[in-house]
Enzyme design. Structure first.
Site, PDB file in Angstrom:
ATOM      1  N   ILE A   1      -7.676  14.421  45.878  1.00 47.04           N
ATOM      2  CA  ILE A   1      -7.147  15.775  46.055  1.00 47.04           C
ATOM      3  C   ILE A   1      -6.636  16.323  44.723  1.00 47.04           C
ATOM      4  O   ILE A   1      -5.649  15.821  44.172  1.00 47.04           O
ATOM      5  CB  ILE A   1      -6.044  15.812  47.132  1.00 47.04           C
ATOM      6  CG1 ILE A   1      -6.560  15.188  48.440  1.00 47.04           C
ATOM      7  CG2 ILE A   1      -5.556  17.243  47.336  1.00 47.04           C
ATOM      8  CD1 ILE A   1      -7.853  15.778  48.981  1.00 47.04           C
TER       9      ILE A   1
ATOM     10  N   PRO B   1     -18.916  29.046  48.964  1.00 47.75           N
ATOM     11  CA  PRO B   1     -19.732  29.669  47.901  1.00 47.75           C
ATOM     12  C   PRO B   1     -18.918  30.059  46.669  1.00 47.75           C
ATOM     13  O   PRO B   1     -19.397  29.870  45.537  1.00 47.75           O
ATOM     14  CB  PRO B   1     -20.331  30.897  48.604  1.00 47.75           C
ATOM     15  CG  PRO B   1     -20.454  30.470  50.027  1.00 47.75           C
ATOM     16  CD  PRO B   1     -19.228  29.627  50.281  1.00 47.75           C
TER      17      PRO B   1
ATOM     18  N   GLU C   1     -16.149  28.585  45.618  1.00 50.57           N
ATOM     19  CA  GLU C   1     -15.812  27.331  44.930  1.00 50.57           C
ATOM     20  C   GLU C   1     -17.005  26.840  44.121  1.00 50.57           C
ATOM     21  O   GLU C   1     -16.857  26.401  42.974  1.00 50.57           O
ATOM     22  CB  GLU C   1     -15.400  26.254  45.941  1.00 50.57           C
ATOM     23  CG  GLU C   1     -15.106  24.914  45.293  1.00 50.57           C
ATOM     24  CD  GLU C   1     -14.655  23.835  46.261  1.00 50.57           C
ATOM     25  OE1 GLU C   1     -14.456  22.690  45.803  1.00 50.57           O
ATOM     26  OE2 GLU C   1     -14.502  24.121  47.465  1.00 50.57           O
TER      27      GLU C   1
ATOM     28  N   GLN D   1     -35.372  19.065  11.128  1.00 47.73           N
ATOM     29  CA  GLN D   1     -36.089  19.825  12.147  1.00 47.73           C
ATOM     30  C   GLN D   1     -35.691  19.393  13.558  1.00 47.73           C
ATOM     31  O   GLN D   1     -35.591  20.236  14.467  1.00 47.73           O
ATOM     32  CB  GLN D   1     -37.607  19.660  11.957  1.00 47.73           C
ATOM     33  CG  GLN D   1     -38.426  20.585  12.851  1.00 47.73           C
ATOM     34  CD  GLN D   1     -39.910  20.364  12.688  1.00 47.73           C
ATOM     35  OE1 GLN D   1     -40.403  19.267  12.960  1.00 47.73           O
ATOM     36  NE2 GLN D   1     -40.640  21.379  12.240  1.00 47.73           N
TER      37      GLN D   1
END
Length: 390
Positions: free
Chosen positions: A168, A253, A255, A292
Site C-alpha cells: 500500500i 483509467p 490511475e 556512431q
C-alpha cells in the site's frame, strides 16, 4: 544539467497545457528543487518522506489541484495534476507519493462521496493534514481485484472490517485510507464496497512493516491490518453497498494514465541526462557522443520517446474532455511503462560502469522504473483488457 527534460524532445505544447498549467509546473519544479531535492537522499535512506514536506506541499498549492475550490482544492483538471506529476519525475523525486493522493484517492471522494464526506475530508487532504492511500492489494489478490477477502460486516450503524492489505503506497503516513472490502462475499464483484477509514486513534488498525523495495525507496509502502476495525456506515463511498467494483473500474483509467505520465517524464529526464553525460565523457580520445553507436542509440530513443510523448498528450487531451476510454488508458500504461524501462536501460548502458553506481541518477531511475510495469494492473493484464476491444 544542460538540457531540461521537458525540452529534450522538442514536441509542440499541447492545447491542454494552458498558461496556468505551465505556471503550476514551473512552481512545482521550484518547490521540489528547493524543498525536496536537498533532503531526497535522506528520504531514500529512511525510506519515508518527512510529514512536514506534505504540509509544505499543501501550503504551496500542490495538493488536490484538481479538486473544486469549495472543497479546498484549486479548481483545476487532470492537466494540472499531470503538471505536478511530470515535475516530480523531471526533477528526479519520483518517490514523493502526492500523485496517488491527488489524482487517485481524492477523486474517489469527489465522485462518490456524499456532500458531508467531501466537506469533511477533501479540505484536509488539500492541506496535507490528511494523507490519502487506497488499500486494494492483498497477499492473495493483486491484479485480480475480485479475489479480495477483506470483509466489512454491518453491526448497527457501523461496519466491522477484518482483513489485511499489502503493497500500500503511502501506507506508513496515510491517515485516510479507502479500503476495498467485501460487504457481501457471496456476490463476488457485486459484493465489493469502498469504505473510508480514518486511522488516527482507530482501534484495531495496525500498520505492518515499511516494505523493503527494489526502488522508490523514499515512498513508504506498507502492510496494513484490520482487526475488528469499527467505522460508521456513513463512511461507505456511494449510495449503497456493492458499488465498489464499478467505482474502481471507472477510476482506474486515470490511475493508468498517471502511470504513463510519470513514465514518459522519466524517459525524458533519462535522455536529457544521458545526452549531457556522453558529451562530457571521453573514450579513445573523443567524447562518447562522437561514436556512431551512441548517436544511433540516442536517435532511436528520442524517436520512440517522441512517439510516447505525443500519445500521452493525446490521452490527456481526451481525458480532460471526458473521452478517454479504458482500453486506450491501458495502452498508455503498458506501452509507456515498457518504453520507460527500455529508455532507462539503454541510457544506463551509455553511462558504462558509472551507470551502475548509485552516485549517478540513472542508477536510481533504473531501480525506480521497474515497478511501473507491475502496479496499477500488470502490463499483462493491460494487454488482456486491450484485447477485449478487438
Amino acid at each position: 544539467m544542460g538540457l531540461r527534460p521537458e525540452e529534450v524532445l522538442g514536441v509542440p505544447k499541447p492545447t491542454w497545457k494552458t498558461d496556468d498549467v505551465v505556471m503550476l509546473e514551473d512552481m512545482a519544479t521550484r518547490f521540489l528543487e528547493a524543498e525536496v531535492v536537498p533532503h531526497y537522499d535522506r528520504f531514500e535512506k529512511q525510506e519515508i518522506f518527512d510529514r512536514s514536506i506534505w504540509e509544505l506541499a499543501g501550503q504551496n498549492g500542490l495538493l488536490c489541484a484538481s479538486m473544486p475550490e469549495e472543497y479546498g482544492g484549486a479548481g483545476g483538471t487532470y492537466a494540472h495534476e499531470t503538471a505536478i506529476l511530470e515535475a516530480i519525475s523531471h526533477v528526479g523525486t519520483d518517490g514523493f507519493g502526492i500523485a496517488l493522493h491527488n489524482s487517485i484517492v481524492a477523486p474517489y471522494i469527489l465522485h462518490y462521496g456524499s456532500e458531508e464526506q467531501k466537506r469533511k475530508w477533501l479540505p484536509k487532504m488539500a492541506t496535507g493534514e490528511l494523507i490519502g492511500a487506497i488499500a486494494m492489494t492483498e497477499p492473495g489478490a493483486g491484479s485480480d481485484l475480485q479475489g479480495v477477502k477483506t470483509s466489512a460486516k454491518k453491526d448497527g450503524n457501523h461496519y466491522v472490517i477484518n482483513g489485511s492489505k499489502t503493497f500500500i503506497t503511502n501506507g506508513q503516513l496515510a491517515n485516510l485510507i479507502i479500503v476495498v472490502t467485501k460487504t457481501d462475499p457471496s456476490q463476488g464483484a457485486k459484493g465489493t464496497s469502498l469504505i473510508v477509514v480514518e486511522t488516527d486513534g482507530q482501534e484495531g488498525f495496525e500498520r505492518g512493516r515499511n516494505l523493503d523495495k527494489v526502488g522508490l525507496k523514499s515512498n513508504d509502502t506498507s502492510e496494513l491490518f484490520f482487526n475488528d476495525v469499527r467505522v460508521p456506515t456513513s463512511n461507505l463511498l456511494g449510495t449503497e453497498e456493492g458499488q465498489g467494483f464499478v467505482q474502481l473500474m471507472q477510476q482506474l483509467p486515470q490511475e493508468r494514465l498517471q502511470i504513463g505520465g510519470s513514465a514518459i517524464a522519466m524517459a525524458e529526464r533519462a535522455i536529457a541526462l544521458t545526452i549531457d553525460y556522453v558529451k562530457e565523457r571521453k573514450a579513445f580520445g573523443k567524447s562518447v557522443m562522437e561514436f556512431q553507436n551512441t548517436q544511433f542509440k540516442l536517435a532511436e530513443l528520442k524517436t520512440e520517446a517522441t512517439i510516447g510523448r505525443v500519445f500521452y498528450n493525446h490521452c490527456v487531451e481526451r481525458h480532460v474532455n471526458g473521452g478517454l476510454d479504458p482500453f486506450t488508458a491501458s495502452m498508455a500504461k503498458y506501452w509507456l511503462s515498457d518504453l520507460q524501462n527500455k529508455v532507462v536501460d539503454e541510457c544506463l548502458q551509455l553511462h558504462g560502469g558509472y551507470g551502475y553506481m548509485n552516485d549517478f541518477p540513472i542508477a536510481r531511475m533504473f531501480r525506480d522504473a521497474r515497478v511501473q510495469r507491475i502496479y496499477g494492473g500488470t502490463n499483462e493484464i493491460m494487454k488482456l483488457l486491450i484485447a477485449r476491444s478487438l
